[in-house]
Each structure stands twice: as C-alpha cells, then as structure tokens.
Design a protein around this motif. Structure first.
Motif, PDB file in Angstrom:
ATOM      1  N   VAL A   8       0.815  -1.205   0.000  1.00 30.70           N
ATOM      2  CA  VAL A   8       0.000   0.000   0.000  1.00 30.70           C
ATOM      3  C   VAL A   8       0.853   1.262   0.000  1.00 30.70           C
ATOM      4  O   VAL A   8       0.594   2.209  -0.737  1.00 30.70           O
ATOM      5  CB  VAL A   8      -0.948   0.018   1.220  1.00 30.70           C
ATOM      6  CG1 VAL A   8      -1.631   1.355   1.332  1.00 30.70           C
ATOM      7  CG2 VAL A   8      -1.973  -1.085   1.072  1.00 30.70           C
ATOM      8  N   PHE A 117      -1.185   8.082  13.865  1.00 29.59           N
ATOM      9  CA  PHE A 117      -2.550   8.580  13.817  1.00 29.59           C
ATOM     10  C   PHE A 117      -2.661   9.968  14.429  1.00 29.59           C
ATOM     11  O   PHE A 117      -3.751  10.481  14.642  1.00 29.59           O
ATOM     12  CB  PHE A 117      -3.501   7.621  14.544  1.00 29.59           C
ATOM     13  CG  PHE A 117      -3.842   6.418  13.727  1.00 29.59           C
ATOM     14  CD1 PHE A 117      -4.971   6.413  12.935  1.00 29.59           C
ATOM     15  CD2 PHE A 117      -3.019   5.316  13.726  1.00 29.59           C
ATOM     16  CE1 PHE A 117      -5.294   5.311  12.164  1.00 29.59           C
ATOM     17  CE2 PHE A 117      -3.339   4.211  12.956  1.00 29.59           C
ATOM     18  CZ  PHE A 117      -4.472   4.205  12.178  1.00 29.59           C
ATOM     19  N   MET A 127     -10.361   3.006  13.570  1.00 29.92           N
ATOM     20  CA  MET A 127      -9.463   1.892  13.256  1.00 29.92           C
ATOM     21  C   MET A 127      -9.806   0.689  14.123  1.00 29.92           C
ATOM     22  O   MET A 127      -9.887  -0.440  13.627  1.00 29.92           O
ATOM     23  CB  MET A 127      -8.033   2.352  13.526  1.00 29.92           C
ATOM     24  CG  MET A 127      -6.975   1.327  13.236  1.00 29.92           C
ATOM     25  SD  MET A 127      -6.617   1.201  11.467  1.00 29.92           S
ATOM     26  CE  MET A 127      -5.445  -0.163  11.489  1.00 29.92           C
ATOM     27  N   GLN A 133     -14.276  -5.618  13.801  1.00 35.37           N
ATOM     28  CA  GLN A 133     -15.097  -6.268  12.787  1.00 35.37           C
ATOM     29  C   GLN A 133     -14.325  -7.413  12.140  1.00 35.37           C
ATOM     30  O   GLN A 133     -14.856  -8.490  11.890  1.00 35.37           O
ATOM     31  CB  GLN A 133     -15.495  -5.228  11.758  1.00 35.37           C
ATOM     32  CG  GLN A 133     -16.343  -5.773  10.644  1.00 35.37           C
ATOM     33  CD  GLN A 133     -17.038  -4.669   9.893  1.00 35.37           C
ATOM     34  OE1 GLN A 133     -17.371  -3.625  10.441  1.00 35.37           O
ATOM     35  NE2 GLN A 133     -17.262  -4.878   8.604  1.00 35.37           N
TER      36      GLN A 133
ATOM     37  N   PHE B  52     -20.383   5.231   4.698  1.00 39.18           N
ATOM     38  CA  PHE B  52     -20.682   4.144   5.620  1.00 39.18           C
ATOM     39  C   PHE B  52     -21.834   4.601   6.520  1.00 39.18           C
ATOM     40  O   PHE B  52     -22.216   5.762   6.469  1.00 39.18           O
ATOM     41  CB  PHE B  52     -19.451   3.763   6.440  1.00 39.18           C
ATOM     42  CG  PHE B  52     -18.965   4.837   7.360  1.00 39.18           C
ATOM     43  CD1 PHE B  52     -18.200   5.894   6.870  1.00 39.18           C
ATOM     44  CD2 PHE B  52     -19.246   4.802   8.722  1.00 39.18           C
ATOM     45  CE1 PHE B  52     -17.746   6.894   7.721  1.00 39.18           C
ATOM     46  CE2 PHE B  52     -18.785   5.795   9.576  1.00 39.18           C
ATOM     47  CZ  PHE B  52     -18.031   6.844   9.070  1.00 39.18           C
ATOM     48  N   ASP B  81     -23.920  -0.843  15.456  1.00 38.55           N
ATOM     49  CA  ASP B  81     -22.814  -1.293  14.606  1.00 38.55           C
ATOM     50  C   ASP B  81     -22.588  -0.322  13.460  1.00 38.55           C
ATOM     51  O   ASP B  81     -23.490   0.396  13.046  1.00 38.55           O
ATOM     52  CB  ASP B  81     -23.121  -2.678  14.017  1.00 38.55           C
ATOM     53  CG  ASP B  81     -22.928  -3.790  15.039  1.00 38.55           C
ATOM     54  OD1 ASP B  81     -22.251  -3.536  16.045  1.00 38.55           O
ATOM     55  OD2 ASP B  81     -23.460  -4.891  14.826  1.00 38.55           O
ATOM     56  N   ILE B  82     -21.361  -0.330  12.965  1.00 40.24           N
ATOM     57  CA  ILE B  82     -21.042   0.464  11.790  1.00 40.24           C
ATOM     58  C   ILE B  82     -21.036  -0.454  10.582  1.00 40.24           C
ATOM     59  O   ILE B  82     -20.411  -1.507  10.601  1.00 40.24           O
ATOM     60  CB  ILE B  82     -19.664   1.131  11.931  1.00 40.24           C
ATOM     61  CG1 ILE B  82     -19.686   2.126  13.091  1.00 40.24           C
ATOM     62  CG2 ILE B  82     -19.288   1.847  10.653  1.00 40.24           C
ATOM     63  CD1 ILE B  82     -18.395   2.908  13.210  1.00 40.24           C
ATOM     64  N   ILE B  85     -17.562   0.311   6.672  1.00 36.31           N
ATOM     65  CA  ILE B  85     -16.146   0.703   6.678  1.00 36.31           C
ATOM     66  C   ILE B  85     -15.319  -0.348   5.969  1.00 36.31           C
ATOM     67  O   ILE B  85     -14.183  -0.121   5.612  1.00 36.31           O
ATOM     68  CB  ILE B  85     -15.509   0.873   8.080  1.00 36.31           C
ATOM     69  CG1 ILE B  85     -16.308   0.200   9.141  1.00 36.31           C
ATOM     70  CG2 ILE B  85     -15.231   2.334   8.387  1.00 36.31           C
ATOM     71  CD1 ILE B  85     -15.669   0.309  10.502  1.00 36.31           C
ATOM     72  N   ARG B  86     -15.893  -1.524   5.800  1.00 39.30           N
ATOM     73  CA  ARG B  86     -15.220  -2.580   5.059  1.00 39.30           C
ATOM     74  C   ARG B  86     -14.642  -2.069   3.736  1.00 39.30           C
ATOM     75  O   ARG B  86     -13.582  -2.488   3.298  1.00 39.30           O
ATOM     76  CB  ARG B  86     -16.233  -3.680   4.752  1.00 39.30           C
ATOM     77  CG  ARG B  86     -15.681  -4.908   4.059  1.00 39.30           C
ATOM     78  CD  ARG B  86     -16.811  -5.685   3.387  1.00 39.30           C
ATOM     79  NE  ARG B  86     -17.914  -6.002   4.272  1.00 39.30           N
ATOM     80  CZ  ARG B  86     -17.841  -6.886   5.259  1.00 39.30           C
ATOM     81  NH1 ARG B  86     -16.728  -7.549   5.453  1.00 39.30           N
ATOM     82  NH2 ARG B  86     -18.886  -7.125   6.017  1.00 39.30           N
ATOM     83  N   LEU B 113     -14.743  10.672   7.126  1.00 40.03           N
ATOM     84  CA  LEU B 113     -13.871   9.728   7.815  1.00 40.03           C
ATOM     85  C   LEU B 113     -12.411  10.093   7.564  1.00 40.03           C
ATOM     86  O   LEU B 113     -11.571  10.078   8.462  1.00 40.03           O
ATOM     87  CB  LEU B 113     -14.158   8.315   7.296  1.00 40.03           C
ATOM     88  CG  LEU B 113     -13.411   7.164   7.933  1.00 40.03           C
ATOM     89  CD1 LEU B 113     -13.516   7.217   9.443  1.00 40.03           C
ATOM     90  CD2 LEU B 113     -13.941   5.839   7.415  1.00 40.03           C
ATOM     91  N   MET B 127      -4.580   2.196   7.505  1.00 40.92           N
ATOM     92  CA  MET B 127      -5.988   1.809   7.532  1.00 40.92           C
ATOM     93  C   MET B 127      -6.337   1.011   6.278  1.00 40.92           C
ATOM     94  O   MET B 127      -7.004  -0.021   6.345  1.00 40.92           O
ATOM     95  CB  MET B 127      -6.836   3.081   7.608  1.00 40.92           C
ATOM     96  CG  MET B 127      -8.309   2.856   7.655  1.00 40.92           C
ATOM     97  SD  MET B 127      -8.879   2.385   9.293  1.00 40.92           S
ATOM     98  CE  MET B 127     -10.612   2.090   8.975  1.00 40.92           C
ATOM     99  N   ALA B 128      -5.876   1.490   5.150  1.00 39.59           N
ATOM    100  CA  ALA B 128      -6.185   0.823   3.886  1.00 39.59           C
ATOM    101  C   ALA B 128      -5.595  -0.582   3.857  1.00 39.59           C
ATOM    102  O   ALA B 128      -6.209  -1.527   3.365  1.00 39.59           O
ATOM    103  CB  ALA B 128      -5.655   1.640   2.722  1.00 39.59           C
ATOM    104  N   MET B 131      -7.780  -2.772   5.776  1.00 37.96           N
ATOM    105  CA  MET B 131      -9.027  -3.061   5.062  1.00 37.96           C
ATOM    106  C   MET B 131      -8.798  -4.070   3.938  1.00 37.96           C
ATOM    107  O   MET B 131      -9.632  -4.915   3.661  1.00 37.96           O
ATOM    108  CB  MET B 131      -9.608  -1.762   4.484  1.00 37.96           C
ATOM    109  CG  MET B 131     -10.117  -0.809   5.530  1.00 37.96           C
ATOM    110  SD  MET B 131     -11.410  -1.508   6.583  1.00 37.96           S
ATOM    111  CE  MET B 131     -10.470  -2.088   7.975  1.00 37.96           C
TER     112      MET B 131
END
Lengths: 250, 250
Positions: A8, A117, A127, A133, B52, B81-82, B85-86, B113, B127-128, B131
DNA sequence: TCGCTCACTTAACATAGGTTATGGATAGTG
DNA sequence: CACTATCCATAACCTATGTTAAGTGAGCGA
C-alpha cells in the motif's frame, strides 16, 4: 525498505501522496531487521499484543489452534505484507503467527503506529472498530472451516447473544432475532434444512428454545462451553489499550 | 447519537479518552437519519463506495451473491454497529448490504472519515492495508462457505499467484510455494488427503502443474474463470481513492 | 371463514469429503 | 551408502451434510 516497501505504501508513494516529511517519518521508524528461521513463532494466541511486522523475506502465516487439535490458518503472508495489525486495538493476540521458511522481518511497535494517527483518538477509534469487525470475521472463518454444524450454530447464537447483551437488548436470557433459517444458512454456509435439523438438535439438548423470532438461551454458559467461546475478541473493551497509550503520550 | 453511540466510541468516551473537541466534531458529523424499510438495499456489490452508516434501529447484513445463485452473508449488523467501513480504501463495494427489518441509519461520507485521520496519508495507508487484509479474509470466507474443494483450491492458488505477481515473484506463470499440503488443508478447512485428491484433479484438467514447491499455472485465466475470480479486491491500487481525496482537500 | 403463502419440520436418499491405511518418492543424516 | 523422516498419491470405507419432497401451523388478505 520496511514500511515503505509495503504494497500500500508503495502505491501511495508512487502517486505522490506521501510528502517528504511522511517518508522521513517512515524511514525513522526503521528498526533492526530480525532474521527468522523456518517455523519460528512470532507470537502466540493470547500473548501480549504490542507490535506488528513487515515481512521482508520468506513466508509466514497466522493461525488459531482448535480444541480438536487441528489448526485453522487465517492468512499466509508473503514478502511485503504486514503481519499483526489484526490485533491493533486488542491487548492480547487473537491468533498465533509463525514463519514457514527462513526469512527476515521488520518489527514495529503499536506505539509507533499510534503516533502515526496523530494522537487522534477518533481516528484510532475508527481503526479499532474496523479491527474488531475483522476479528468477528476471523472467528466466523475458523468456525466455517473446521467445526460441525451444531457447533457453528451454537457459536453463532452465542455471538449474537453477547452482541445484543452489550446494547441491552437481552432480557432474561431471551432476545429477538429477526432472521429466517434461510438467512442463517446463508451466513453459516449450510442448507436451510440443515439449519432446522441443527436447531432441533440444540432444542432437544435444552440449549436453545425458540418461538418464531424469540430466542432464549436457558444456559448461555453451557452454550459457551460447547463451543469454547473465546469472548476476548468481542467482549474486551478495546479502548483500554488506547487509553493507556493516550495517558503515556502527553 | 450516531457515531457517538457506536460501541467503540462509547467505550472511548466513558474512559475519558475523548476530548470535548472530539465530541463536538463527532456531533457535527451528524447527518439526517434515514428510515429504511425491511429488505431495503443500502448498496450493491461493485457500486461506488462513498459512505458508511451507523445502524440506529433494525438489523442489517452484508452479503455476496454467488454464481450458483445462492449468497454468502458476511455479517449481520445490530443497532450500534457500523456498516460499510469494510470498503474504506476501495472505490467500489466489495459486498452488497441490505436491511432485514425496518430501521433507521445514519450515513457518513468517507470524506468525513478521511478528515478524521487528520489528512495523514500514512495513517490512511495503514488503515487501507488493514481493510485490504479484511477483504482477503472475506473472500476466503465466501469460498469456505459455499464452494466445492476444487473451486476453493483453484481460488487459493490464483490468489497466491496474483499476490506473488505483484511483488515480481512470478516468472513464466510459475512460482515457488513453500507450503505443504497439510498447511493448505489447514487454510482451506479440508483434510490433507483431500487436498492431494484435489490437486490431482486440477492436474488432470491441465490447470495446475506442480513439482515439489514449484507451481505452474499453464493458463491462469482459465483458473480465474473457473472460480470467477473477482480481482478488484486484490488488484485495485487502493490508494487511488485516497489520492483523489488528498487532491480534493488542500 | 376460507384459502393462500411463508417459515419451518421431518424423512429418505445421494454424495462430497473425512478417516484410516498402505506404499512410493525425495531429502537429510550418520 | 543405508536409514529415517517427510511429503505425497491412491484406495476403501464411513459420515455429515446437501437435496428433494411432503406435511404442518401461523399469519393474513379476500
């Protein structure tokens, strides 16, 4: 090298998204690489979670040991992959990790990641949510892989039970579950017919009572024992780790 | 309400990790809630990923439609729940999402976000990465749930092939894979014996040639067709979405 | 009230994949 | 060069789960 060599980050870099300052920061994070030998363990399930690694050479994998003696592998890590952000937001490891063959890794502390962050506890919270999740997802994967239908269903029901309890939607061990058996089957990867069979089985054992959307677990702990539910991934109050960090860094 | 009512944020808040400024920011994000009716679709697989949601009332779920007409549910979402964000870090949705019963949701844009992350492209990159890892996990889950052994193995090999290709470790459609069939079995949730059987099957069909650790895919595209591999989750250069954002916000 | 639909139950049968076992190739070791 | 430990292939047999089908009861609209 190291973090900058990650898939990434290389992408970000090539698109000019990373400032020189960013890059300098990344390089500053560089620690001494660690040489690993084949099947050497990086960390064990339930160990203290304090760092993640970039794999430079060799293959690694993360896995969970199952009660029946086998293990479920969650992911194989190839060179350039990051191993261990899965546990960012937890105080203990959710899975073990080990090398497959000889290799080299670069370790980074969560502390460093946290500083990335910018000490924004909001961003950290997002995060952590994402990581939580992912933990749920991993847990489901483990059950899909190696467990029998009644164990899967028991696990599923207990997870829902815990999640509903957190938000105060459980009363007298009973809750509302607006799912058809077909939906449950789609989630657990089994046929609706078998979901029904399995419910009958659990009912006969007195573990689950169900009437339409009303579900009652007469003895939740018995269910939990049946599936040796590891509730750390759902019940832990994630922010603990972060509030420690927040206190540590002025 | 809204984001502040999320499980993790409530945790942060109760531990004093959130400053008043943080809270004000969160409240500012508050958008008009949206009332959803039962089985209403939030978004479809491959749709544009730009927001999201926080679930306020009702249950929802995310799922993937499979080629055989069935679907694999990835997760059920309960109040608090969120959902979504997936896909943070991707331009398109990796899975569809819908409501189960009537409910209320609060939408948030990824843009918001992103601003939470203080425009640190490093943090965004981490973060990416997380994910993307989750996307791999979901994909594996789908295959564990509903596909036959030869499809699982084909999918697994093709994923490894793509990941190795990205880092330049594939030559002439051939690569080194230091895995025993037992390890592969542990990853795919099948017995080592059946892994062997399945390899034989793929070999007879001319899809996979293997000699010890050397694996060759004579026709990778044929493999990909067999499993209708959706490579967006692995091949997409995630940072695209972010570099757009970075350009958009001075 | 009747009749329709939908969710569920149960049964009978079919099959993918687990289990156990045996043998063969290869690599490592003294 | 044995000797051994792995890893892999194949076969025979067994079981959990899928499939198909038929029946029941609750809810609901006409």
């Amino acid at each position: 090298m190291a973090l900058l060599d990650t898939v990434v980050m290389r992408g970000l870099s090539s698109q000019g998204a990373l400032s020189n300052e960013d890059k300098a920061f990344l390089l500053e994070l560089e620690l001494s690489p660690r040489h690993m030998s084949a099947s050497e363990v990086l960390w064990l399930e339930n160990g203290h979670a304090d760092l993640f690694c970039v794999v430079k050479e060799g293959w690694g994998y993360s896995y969970r040991n199952l009660k029946n003696g086998s293990k479920q592998i969650l992911k194989f890590y190839l060179p350039g992959d990051i191993i261990g952000i899965r546990d960012f937001g937890f105080t203990r490891r959710l899975a073990s990790a080990a090398m497959i063959n000889d290799g080299v890794i670069y370790p980074f502390s969560y502390q460093q990641l946290f500083e990335l962050f910018g000490r924004s506890s909001l961003a950290v919270g997002i995060m952590a949510t994402a990581m939580r999740q992912q933990a749920l997802l991993s847990e489901r994967l483990v059950y899909l892989g190696k467990y029998a239908a009644h164990e899967q269903l028991a696990h599923f029901l207990y997870e829902i039970y815990l999640r509903l309890k957190r938000i105060g939607a459980v009363e007298d061990n009973s809750f509302l579950m607006p799912l058809t058996q077909e939906l449950i089957g789609d989630a657990l990867g089994m046929s609706p017919v078998h979901v029904s069979r399995t419910f009958s089985m659990l009912r006969e054992e007195g573990l689950v009572i169900r009437d339409r959307q009303r579900v009652k677990l007469p003895d939740p702990e018995a269910l939990a024992r049946l599936v040796e539910f590891n509730d750390s991934y759902i019940d832990e109050f994630l922010p603990h780790a972060f509030s420690e960090l927040l206190r540590a860094t002025p």
